[in-house]
Scaffold this motif. Sequence first.
Motif, PDB file in Angstrom:
ATOM      1  N   PRO B 210       3.438   8.586 -48.919  1.00 13.20           N
ATOM      2  CA  PRO B 210       3.094   9.728 -48.065  1.00 13.20           C
ATOM      3  C   PRO B 210       1.842  10.449 -48.546  1.00 13.20           C
ATOM      4  N   TYR B 211       1.656  10.451 -49.873  1.00 18.12           N
ATOM      5  CA  TYR B 211       0.493  11.145 -50.422  1.00 18.12           C
ATOM      6  C   TYR B 211      -0.795  10.464 -49.988  1.00 18.12           C
ATOM      7  N   LEU B 212      -0.787   9.133 -50.072  1.00 17.49           N
ATOM      8  CA  LEU B 212      -1.980   8.394 -49.663  1.00 17.49           C
ATOM      9  C   LEU B 212      -2.276   8.635 -48.189  1.00 17.49           C
ATOM     10  N   GLU B 213      -1.225   8.640 -47.424  1.00 17.55           N
ATOM     11  CA  GLU B 213      -1.394   8.857 -45.994  1.00 17.55           C
ATOM     12  C   GLU B 213      -1.991  10.238 -45.738  1.00 17.55           C
ATOM     13  N   ASP B 214      -1.447  11.197 -46.461  1.00 11.51           N
ATOM     14  CA  ASP B 214      -1.920  12.565 -46.309  1.00 11.51           C
ATOM     15  C   ASP B 214      -3.390  12.673 -46.725  1.00 11.51           C
ATOM     16  N   THR B 215      -3.715  11.960 -47.836  1.00  9.49           N
ATOM     17  CA  THR B 215      -5.097  11.971 -48.313  1.00  9.49           C
ATOM     18  C   THR B 215      -6.027  11.413 -47.253  1.00  9.49           C
ATOM     19  N   ARG B 216      -5.572  10.306 -46.672  1.00  4.97           N
ATOM     20  CA  ARG B 216      -6.378   9.657 -45.639  1.00  4.97           C
ATOM     21  C   ARG B 216      -6.660  10.641 -44.500  1.00  4.97           C
ATOM     22  N   ASP B 217      -5.596  11.257 -44.015  1.00  6.43           N
ATOM     23  CA  ASP B 217      -5.769  12.188 -42.900  1.00  6.43           C
ATOM     24  C   ASP B 217      -6.688  13.331 -43.284  1.00  6.43           C
ATOM     25  N   TYR B 218      -6.456  13.830 -44.478  1.00  4.96           N
ATOM     26  CA  TYR B 218      -7.210  14.990 -44.916  1.00  4.96           C
ATOM     27  C   TYR B 218      -8.703  14.685 -44.956  1.00  4.96           C
ATOM     28  N   TYR B 219      -9.039  13.552 -45.583  1.00  7.04           N
ATOM     29  CA  TYR B 219     -10.461  13.260 -45.741  1.00  7.04           C
ATOM     30  C   TYR B 219     -11.101  12.735 -44.480  1.00  7.04           C
ATOM     31  N   ALA B 220     -10.313  12.133 -43.620  1.00  9.19           N
ATOM     32  CA  ALA B 220     -10.877  11.734 -42.336  1.00  9.19           C
ATOM     33  C   ALA B 220     -11.331  12.986 -41.601  1.00  9.19           C
ATOM     34  N   ARG B 221     -10.462  13.989 -41.596  1.00  7.46           N
ATOM     35  CA  ARG B 221     -10.783  15.241 -40.922  1.00  7.46           C
ATOM     36  C   ARG B 221     -11.957  15.931 -41.621  1.00  7.46           C
ATOM     37  N   GLU B 222     -11.814  16.019 -42.935  1.00  9.23           N
ATOM     38  CA  GLU B 222     -12.802  16.734 -43.739  1.00  9.23           C
ATOM     39  C   GLU B 222     -14.198  16.119 -43.602  1.00  9.23           C
ATOM     40  N   SER B 223     -14.263  14.778 -43.750  1.00 12.18           N
ATOM     41  CA  SER B 223     -15.595  14.155 -43.719  1.00 12.18           C
ATOM     42  C   SER B 223     -16.201  14.279 -42.329  1.00 12.18           C
ATOM     43  N   ASN B 224     -15.371  14.193 -41.312  1.00  9.82           N
ATOM     44  CA  ASN B 224     -15.922  14.315 -39.962  1.00  9.82           C
ATOM     45  C   ASN B 224     -16.513  15.706 -39.708  1.00  9.82           C
ATOM     46  N   THR B 225     -15.807  16.722 -40.149  1.00  6.40           N
ATOM     47  CA  THR B 225     -16.370  18.068 -39.950  1.00  6.40           C
ATOM     48  C   THR B 225     -17.613  18.257 -40.799  1.00  6.40           C
ATOM     49  N   ILE B 227     -19.755  16.077 -42.006  1.00  7.70           N
ATOM     50  CA  ILE B 227     -20.944  15.311 -41.625  1.00  7.70           C
ATOM     51  C   ILE B 227     -21.561  15.882 -40.358  1.00  7.70           C
ATOM     52  N   ALA B 228     -20.725  16.478 -39.541  1.00 11.19           N
ATOM     53  CA  ALA B 228     -21.248  17.085 -38.321  1.00 11.19           C
ATOM     54  C   ALA B 228     -21.992  18.381 -38.645  1.00 11.19           C
ATOM     55  N   GLN B 229     -21.520  19.063 -39.668  1.00 15.51           N
ATOM     56  CA  GLN B 229     -22.100  20.375 -39.974  1.00 15.51           C
ATOM     57  C   GLN B 229     -23.421  20.295 -40.700  1.00 15.51           C
ATOM     58  N   ASP B 230     -23.526  19.331 -41.644  1.00 15.34           N
ATOM     59  CA  ASP B 230     -24.570  19.441 -42.649  1.00 15.34           C
ATOM     60  C   ASP B 230     -25.589  18.341 -42.562  1.00 15.34           C
TER      61      ASP B 230
END
Lengths: 251, 737
Positions: B210-225, B227-230
């Motif tokens: 579950p942790y890996l899954e959570d990490t995946r979701d977290y960074y998918a969201r994080e990197s997308n925001t 990269i769009a911002q900066d």
Amino acid sequence: MPPKKRASTTTTTSKVSPRKKTKTGTGRASRSRASTGKTASSELALDQDAPKHFSAIRCAKWFSEYEDTDEPGVIGPDGVMRFCQDLGVDAATIEVLVIAWKLGAQTMGYFKKDEWLHGMKSLGADSTAKLIKYLDHFRGISDRPEEFKDLYMFAFGFAKESDQKSLSIDHAKGMWQILMPSDRFAHITRFLEFLDEERPVKVINKDQWKSFLEFSTTVAENLHDYDENSAWPVLFDEYVIWKKKRYQEND
Amino acid sequence: MSLRPKRVDFNASFPAFRQELLNMFHSTTARAKVSGIDMFQQVYDLCTSYPKPHTELLFQSIGDLLREHVSGVLQTILSRDDVVTAYAREWEKYRVAANYANIICEYLNRMLLKMRPPFGDTKRPFSHGRYLKLSVEALAFHIWKETVLAGLQTHHGNRLVFQLLDWIRQDRDGHIVLHDVIYNAINSLVQLNQHTDQPLQLYIEMFENPYLEDTRDYYARESNTQIAQDRISCYMRKIHERLADEGARSARFCHPTSLERVIKECELQCITAHHRELYAEFRVILENERFADCILAYSLLSRSADGISAMLDIFENFIITIARDVIGRLGSSLTKDPREYAESLMSLQAKYMGMCDEVFAGNLAFTAAVDKAFRSIVNTAIPSTSSSAAELLARYCDLLLKRTAKGLVESEVDDKLSRMITLFKYLDDKDVFQKFYSRMIAKRLIYGTSVSEEAELNMLSRLKAACGVEYTSKLQRMFTDVTISNDLNVGFSKFAQLNSINLGTEFSILVLTAGSWPLSASASGFVLPSALEKSVSQFTTFYGKHHNGRKLTWLHHLARADVKINHMDKRYELNVSLYQLGVLLLFNVTPSLTIHDIIHQTKLNSSEVERILKIFVDINLLTVIDTQTYIVNHGFASKRTKIKINTALQTETPQEVTAARKAVDEDRKLYLQAAIVRIMKSRKELSHTQLVQQVIDQAKVNFAPSIPVIKRCIEQLIEKQYIDRVPHTRDRYVYIS
């Protein structure tokens, strides 16, 4: 195998070779087998008939009909022309080439007396009429690959100037036209076109000559199986590039 | 205390033991009032009692007791909002107590061990009895798993893991969380399974996945925001920090084996998922030469396995584009002055090699990319000129090694040449370089225009180091000839003195080995001026004495002479070619001469004579009267007394260049044919591809032969009957001996 079919196969082949066919097989297969068998059997027939009917005296007389008046012991170009007329064939045909080959003629346009006597004897022919009988068989030589290859290689030495190592391009083209009818050899038309248009060489050497037969018999017409990393002479690489470029849209 | 077994009534003695045990599990501090030694005794007594030991019963009763205790614990945990803290606290207590209980029941453990079948089936731990009869601790952990974990997981929406993940997320977002608590809770999963054959299974299933899954979701969201911002470079910097943080976080909370998996998950989301943007940025970074960002991009992209290869392509193409731009800007001027061409390529090469070290951590793949790029640059035709890189580099060497007015310091020359060698090594057509180099060095040696012998020899040894002895053998020979000639000249003047021969002139000569020098006799004839005849014939005698049987061919067209003009306002000294001297000396005898006279007397061809006369007329030494007749201009005046008359010989003519290029082609054909024959002679029979490969390998030092050329050579050898095709096979050759 239904007997009907076998009977029909036999009749088609028996015209040339009277030997009874024992082979069975369906239409195409038996035909092709029959035609490969033909070589041996017809050769055999000629050999057997030879001593019976052949007359050396008649043969020598026959020779003198065409003999050059200025140069005894030789039939010159004029004589050869007459000889061909009597046979009812054009001089530039595969039949005449086969005759030259069978006689072991050394130079194009000339028959020497010993070549004639010896060669005609092995053919068993001592008159124009007898020789005419063989013409059909001679014409069919392109169906007999092994024999054809020998003829093809003979043509190179036959057509070239005796003091040259290679065949001049004009002679080569002429020989190819005689030897390789375009309905049997896919590349010949385009290849000759390539030689005319690009003029890549002045002479054809023995290796190129030999390789062209192999090229014609092994490479597909659309050249898809041509391997440019292979050992083909450069002339063929160039031809392939030329053809691909020129007939791109057609392929 | 006695070790003698005695009869013990289980029901009578167990309750006391049970109470003590419960105290242990209930107490908040580990050192509660526990009568340790009594408990040891009690366990011992129970396990050794006769007629029947109560081992089994004791073990089961402990199990029942723990089960009862643990369900209480579960309720305590669930009664809190903060499940994780409660869980971690309870677990810590339970773990310590279980550990003590295990020590107390040491004797029981030992008995259990004995009871297990000798070849115990560890794969089926519960086959005999209710629990795995390993130890009391194992029993305690098992019960915890069965009751607390299963209870939390199945009946309460997996609150424990849910809250853990939530806390870690908060940690990532920069909120303060209780690190120890998280660690203890997670670590319990590892500890709990330590007595089984798959110690990490529980941890992986319950937490890591579950942790890996959570990490995946977290960074998918994080990197997308992000990269769009900066800007990408900011993004890269952030990601870089994030990855470092995540590494530390994983080390803080998780089992060490998870680190790699967690980081990989992050990399996938932050780098691989956005590799297109990153590669695009990498190109921009290279263009703008932002090296700090470049290091960043490298450290990020090198994390993924195939990340590097795309970078290498970009890097290589970038270098090629840059170099092509530079060359393109030089235009056609580079043929005349290859200095800028060579030097800008040299500095580019040095720059990007340096970059490999500084930016790409000396990664050999990047060094190779630079090599590849430069190999492609120097081996593709230069659009604006017909000269090849090999030619230009050879000419560049000539410029450096030729003595000129604004000469460079020797150390500078040396430095430039040694850098030139790095470019030279990229050349495929080393033979072209050799051809041009030898022509130019010949001129330098003959006219004595070298910067210094040392510089020349240094260069030679560099070429030798790069290409082997054979490559420079002819060049070396040229040097030897010059040295020997010096000795010869000394010997000759001694010879003249000894035999009291007055030559009338100073005379010095170079004897050059035919074949080693790219020289040939001149086509036009020439009558040697009578003033020199004696010297030449005496030298021939002298040389013939020392070297019997050697034939001297005189290359008059290369000779030069110093001649003094006596009857002008000053005594001028002219440095002229021998042909020019021949023409001038005629005027000693006759004051005026027509072109025809000159042609007749010198036997030079008319175009040569015209050229020579034009030069003299141009400097006003001769004057033309009535178009065909020339006289000496006695009014000749010049500021300098030493005048060097330019000759076309010292500069390269276009014909010479074409001749040199053609000579290279011829040499190549001979080289290839020789190589083919050599190979076939030793191998007897070879396939086409093998032969071509071996030929290429052999030729590699000198040049990169094209396959059609090799094939043509093979065909020529078939024609000459050195080799033949193997009958009835395609693609094989055989050597004809």
